[in-house]
Design a protein around this motif. Structure first.
Motif, PDB file in Angstrom:
ATOM      1  N   MET A   1      51.003  62.838  22.863  1.00 59.78           N
ATOM      2  CA  MET A   1      51.063  63.512  21.574  1.00 59.78           C
ATOM      3  C   MET A   1      49.845  63.135  20.741  1.00 59.78           C
ATOM      4  SD  MET A   1      53.440  65.464  20.695  1.00 59.78           S
ATOM      5  CE  MET A   1      54.297  66.277  21.961  1.00 59.78           C
ATOM      6  N   ALA A   2      49.524  63.979  19.803  1.00 63.58           N
ATOM      7  CA  ALA A   2      48.408  63.729  18.895  1.00 63.58           C
ATOM      8  C   ALA A   2      48.889  63.916  17.472  1.00 63.58           C
ATOM      9  CB  ALA A   2      47.274  64.699  19.183  1.00 63.58           C
ATOM     10  N   ILE A   3      48.354  63.104  16.565  1.00 64.99           N
ATOM     11  CA  ILE A   3      48.672  63.284  15.155  1.00 64.99           C
ATOM     12  C   ILE A   3      47.625  64.207  14.542  1.00 64.99           C
ATOM     13  CG2 ILE A   3      49.790  61.053  14.946  1.00 64.99           C
ATOM     14  CD1 ILE A   3      47.266  60.107  13.425  1.00 64.99           C
ATOM     15  N   ALA A   4      47.973  64.760  13.393  1.00 68.49           N
ATOM     16  CA  ALA A   4      47.044  65.602  12.643  1.00 68.49           C
ATOM     17  C   ALA A   4      46.963  65.055  11.226  1.00 68.49           C
ATOM     18  CB  ALA A   4      47.539  67.042  12.620  1.00 68.49           C
ATOM     19  N   THR A   5      45.760  64.867  10.728  1.00 66.40           N
ATOM     20  CA  THR A   5      45.544  64.421   9.360  1.00 66.40           C
ATOM     21  C   THR A   5      45.167  65.641   8.540  1.00 66.40           C
ATOM     22  OG1 THR A   5      44.786  62.287  10.174  1.00 66.40           O
ATOM     23  CG2 THR A   5      44.239  62.838   7.892  1.00 66.40           C
ATOM     24  N   THR A   6      45.920  65.866   7.455  1.00 65.92           N
ATOM     25  CA  THR A   6      45.775  67.089   6.686  1.00 65.92           C
ATOM     26  C   THR A   6      45.729  66.783   5.201  1.00 65.92           C
ATOM     27  OG1 THR A   6      47.080  68.241   8.364  1.00 65.92           O
ATOM     28  CG2 THR A   6      46.860  69.326   6.231  1.00 65.92           C
ATOM     29  N   PRO A   7      44.763  67.330   4.451  1.00 62.43           N
ATOM     30  CA  PRO A   7      44.816  67.181   2.993  1.00 62.43           C
ATOM     31  C   PRO A   7      46.082  67.858   2.459  1.00 62.43           C
ATOM     32  CG  PRO A   7      42.690  68.066   3.685  1.00 62.43           C
ATOM     33  CD  PRO A   7      43.592  68.084   4.882  1.00 62.43           C
ATOM     34  N   HIS A   8      46.760  67.190   1.564  1.00 62.01           N
ATOM     35  CA  HIS A   8      48.006  67.694   0.952  1.00 62.01           C
ATOM     36  C   HIS A   8      47.754  67.716  -0.550  1.00 62.01           C
ATOM     37  CE1 HIS A   8      52.147  67.867  -0.399  1.00 62.01           C
ATOM     38  NE2 HIS A   8      52.563  67.999   0.844  1.00 62.01           N
ATOM     39  N   LEU A   9      47.456  68.876  -1.098  1.00 57.37           N
ATOM     40  CA  LEU A   9      47.046  69.024  -2.489  1.00 57.37           C
ATOM     41  C   LEU A   9      48.249  69.153  -3.415  1.00 57.37           C
ATOM     42  CD1 LEU A   9      44.207  71.607  -1.851  1.00 57.37           C
ATOM     43  CD2 LEU A   9      44.044  69.111  -1.874  1.00 57.37           C
ATOM     44  N   ASN A  10      48.144  68.550  -4.581  1.00 55.68           N
ATOM     45  CA  ASN A  10      49.221  68.567  -5.563  1.00 55.68           C
ATOM     46  C   ASN A  10      48.835  69.441  -6.751  1.00 55.68           C
ATOM     47  OD1 ASN A  10      50.418  66.673  -3.906  1.00 55.68           O
ATOM     48  ND2 ASN A  10      49.676  64.944  -5.080  1.00 55.68           N
ATOM     49  N   PHE A  11      49.757  70.305  -7.153  1.00 49.42           N
ATOM     50  CA  PHE A  11      49.539  71.226  -8.268  1.00 49.42           C
ATOM     51  C   PHE A  11      50.736  71.195  -9.209  1.00 49.42           C
ATOM     52  CE2 PHE A  11      47.112  72.891  -4.694  1.00 49.42           C
ATOM     53  CZ  PHE A  11      45.887  73.165  -5.275  1.00 49.42           C
ATOM     54  N   ARG A  12      50.614  71.835 -10.340  1.00 49.54           N
ATOM     55  CA  ARG A  12      51.735  72.018 -11.259  1.00 49.54           C
ATOM     56  C   ARG A  12      51.877  73.512 -11.488  1.00 49.54           C
ATOM     57  NH1 ARG A  12      55.176  68.592 -14.709  1.00 49.54           N
ATOM     58  NH2 ARG A  12      53.944  67.022 -13.717  1.00 49.54           N
TER      59      ARG A  12
END
Length: 140
Positions: free
Chosen positions: A1-12
């Motif tokens: 298996m491989a992991i994935a690193t992903t930007p997770h952006l926060n908004f309002r």
């Protein structure tokens, strides 16, 4: 298996519009799960805002986003993103979680969630907030 690193952006309140924009730029698949879709509404006026969303293109672009609920402090630029670690392998997520959480502030313990078999959130000693989860296909 491989992991994935992903930007997770926060908004309002702007997560859906941001993801629609990124989708228009990068193409691929857009998935948007509102608080209502996930049965996680805490403020009725925010029911259509995003609990989670993602744009993923065949070329490898991937970004996630969500709308910070009003009951949670939000200052744009202070916590503008999470680093998301996802895998379909629970043991792999548990291994990485254990290593990172050992010297971090655990915000949400790694445990089953309504949207994932395992989910956890921790802020590392450098102020970076990480979210870990076991990925499942969204059937919505």
């Amino acid at each position: 298996m491989a992991i994935a690193t992903t930007p997770h952006l926060n908004f309002r309140g702007d997560a859906r519009a941001a993801l629609e924009f990124y989708h228009s730029v990068f193409g691929g698949q857009l998935v948007a799960v509102s608080y209502a879709d996930a049965h996680a509404v805490t403020e009725p006026a925010e029911a259509s805002q995003l609990l989670w969303g993602q744009v993923e293109s065949p070329d490898g672009f991937r970004v996630m986003a969500y709308d910070v609920p009003s009951h949670t402090e939000y200052a744009p630029g202070v916590i503008p993103l999470f680093v998301s670690i996802r895998s379909s392998d629970a043991a792999e997520i548990e291994r990485y979680w254990s290593a990172l959480a050992a010297s971090s502030t655990v915000l949400v313990p790694l445990a089953p969630a309504a949207w994932a078999p395992l989910y956890g959130m921790a802020t590392d000693p450098f102020g970076v907030t990480w979210v870990f989860d076991v990925a499942v296909p969204w059937a919505g």
